[in-house]
Motif scaffolding. Structure first.
Motif, PDB file in Angstrom:
ATOM      1  N   MET A 118      44.102  68.144  18.280  1.00  0.00           N
ATOM      2  CA  MET A 118      44.428  68.731  19.572  1.00  0.00           C
ATOM      3  C   MET A 118      44.138  70.227  19.585  1.00  0.00           C
ATOM      4  O   MET A 118      43.630  70.745  20.561  1.00  0.00           O
ATOM      5  N   SER A 119      44.494  70.924  18.507  1.00  0.00           N
ATOM      6  CA  SER A 119      44.303  72.376  18.512  1.00  0.00           C
ATOM      7  C   SER A 119      42.825  72.731  18.537  1.00  0.00           C
ATOM      8  O   SER A 119      42.440  73.715  19.170  1.00  0.00           O
ATOM      9  N   GLY A 120      41.976  71.943  17.870  1.00  0.00           N
ATOM     10  CA  GLY A 120      40.542  72.204  17.907  1.00  0.00           C
ATOM     11  C   GLY A 120      39.987  72.040  19.310  1.00  0.00           C
ATOM     12  O   GLY A 120      39.183  72.847  19.770  1.00  0.00           O
ATOM     13  N   MET A 121      40.429  71.002  19.991  1.00  0.00           N
ATOM     14  CA  MET A 121      39.969  70.750  21.349  1.00  0.00           C
ATOM     15  C   MET A 121      40.455  71.838  22.297  1.00  0.00           C
ATOM     16  O   MET A 121      39.714  72.291  23.161  1.00  0.00           O
ATOM     17  N   LEU A 138      46.106  67.738  27.285  1.00  0.00           N
ATOM     18  CA  LEU A 138      46.444  68.134  25.921  1.00  0.00           C
ATOM     19  C   LEU A 138      47.902  68.577  25.814  1.00  0.00           C
ATOM     20  O   LEU A 138      48.576  68.276  24.830  1.00  0.00           O
ATOM     21  N   ALA A 139      48.397  69.283  26.833  1.00  0.00           N
ATOM     22  CA  ALA A 139      49.789  69.730  26.817  1.00  0.00           C
ATOM     23  C   ALA A 139      50.739  68.531  26.825  1.00  0.00           C
ATOM     24  O   ALA A 139      51.739  68.522  26.103  1.00  0.00           O
ATOM     25  N   LYS A 140      50.426  67.517  27.624  1.00  0.00           N
ATOM     26  CA  LYS A 140      51.261  66.311  27.659  1.00  0.00           C
ATOM     27  C   LYS A 140      51.235  65.589  26.312  1.00  0.00           C
ATOM     28  O   LYS A 140      52.262  65.101  25.840  1.00  0.00           O
ATOM     29  N   ALA A 185      54.395  64.903  23.815  1.00  0.00           N
ATOM     30  CA  ALA A 185      54.720  63.573  23.272  1.00  0.00           C
ATOM     31  C   ALA A 185      54.791  63.622  21.752  1.00  0.00           C
ATOM     32  O   ALA A 185      55.709  63.047  21.145  1.00  0.00           O
ATOM     33  N   LEU A 186      53.867  64.330  21.129  1.00  0.00           N
ATOM     34  CA  LEU A 186      53.885  64.461  19.674  1.00  0.00           C
ATOM     35  C   LEU A 186      55.155  65.166  19.211  1.00  0.00           C
ATOM     36  O   LEU A 186      55.794  64.756  18.240  1.00  0.00           O
ATOM     37  N   PHE A 193      61.166  57.469  21.606  1.00  0.00           N
ATOM     38  CA  PHE A 193      61.653  58.822  21.344  1.00  0.00           C
ATOM     39  C   PHE A 193      62.694  59.282  22.356  1.00  0.00           C
ATOM     40  O   PHE A 193      62.998  60.470  22.458  1.00  0.00           O
ATOM     41  N   ALA A 194      63.296  58.332  23.098  1.00  0.00           N
ATOM     42  CA  ALA A 194      64.295  58.676  24.113  1.00  0.00           C
ATOM     43  C   ALA A 194      65.453  59.443  23.487  1.00  0.00           C
ATOM     44  O   ALA A 194      65.974  59.077  22.438  1.00  0.00           O
TER      45      ALA A 194
END
Length: 132
Positions: free
Chosen positions: A1-4, A41-43, A47-48, A83-84
């Motif tokens: 994600m950070s690369g993108m 990407l933020a979403k 989630a991560l 993850f609730a």
């Protein structure tokens, strides 16, 4: 994600991309596409984060316990959203009071090495009673 994310943010804009100017409509489309990709990407990053926090709750023995009421989160909810953090009732109360702001305990608010950052525009709210 950070690369993108880095690729999207560092992409040349408008006339920089083509040496000879770009039509305003094309520049607008490029900006929209870039903003959309960053939003996705933020979403994914959110989630991560929630998944990592759920794993920490498992390690602490607090998984499946509502962080507002302290009641057990029903198995069906955990199967739907592993993850609730909140029961359906508490989630409804949260959304009524805070809208789409994210829930994080006060010791997790902010992103400066775990230290709280006082940011009036923050989209994160804590429900801990002893915070002012």
């Amino acid at each position: 994600m950070s690369g993108m994310t880095g690729e999207i943010r560092n992409a040349p804009e408008g006339s920089e991309a083509s040496g000879s100017g770009m039509h305003q409509g094309d520049a607008g489309s490029d900006a929209y596409d870039r903003d959309f990709a960053l939003s996705v990407l933020a979403k994914e990053q959110d989630a991560l984060y929630e998944i990592e926090q759920a794993l920490r709750r498992i390690d602490r023995g607090a998984y499946g316990i509502c962080e507002m009421s302290g009641k057990a989160i029903p198995q069906a909810r955990l199967e739907a959203i592993p993850f609730a953090r909140l029961t359906v009732e508490c989630q409804a109360q949260w959304e009524k009071e805070y809208g789409n702001r994210r829930f994080r305990p006060s010791n997790e608010v902010g992103f400066a090495g775990g230290n709280y950052q006082d940011d009036e525009d923050s989209e994160t709210v804590s429900l801990d009673e002893d915070d002012d």
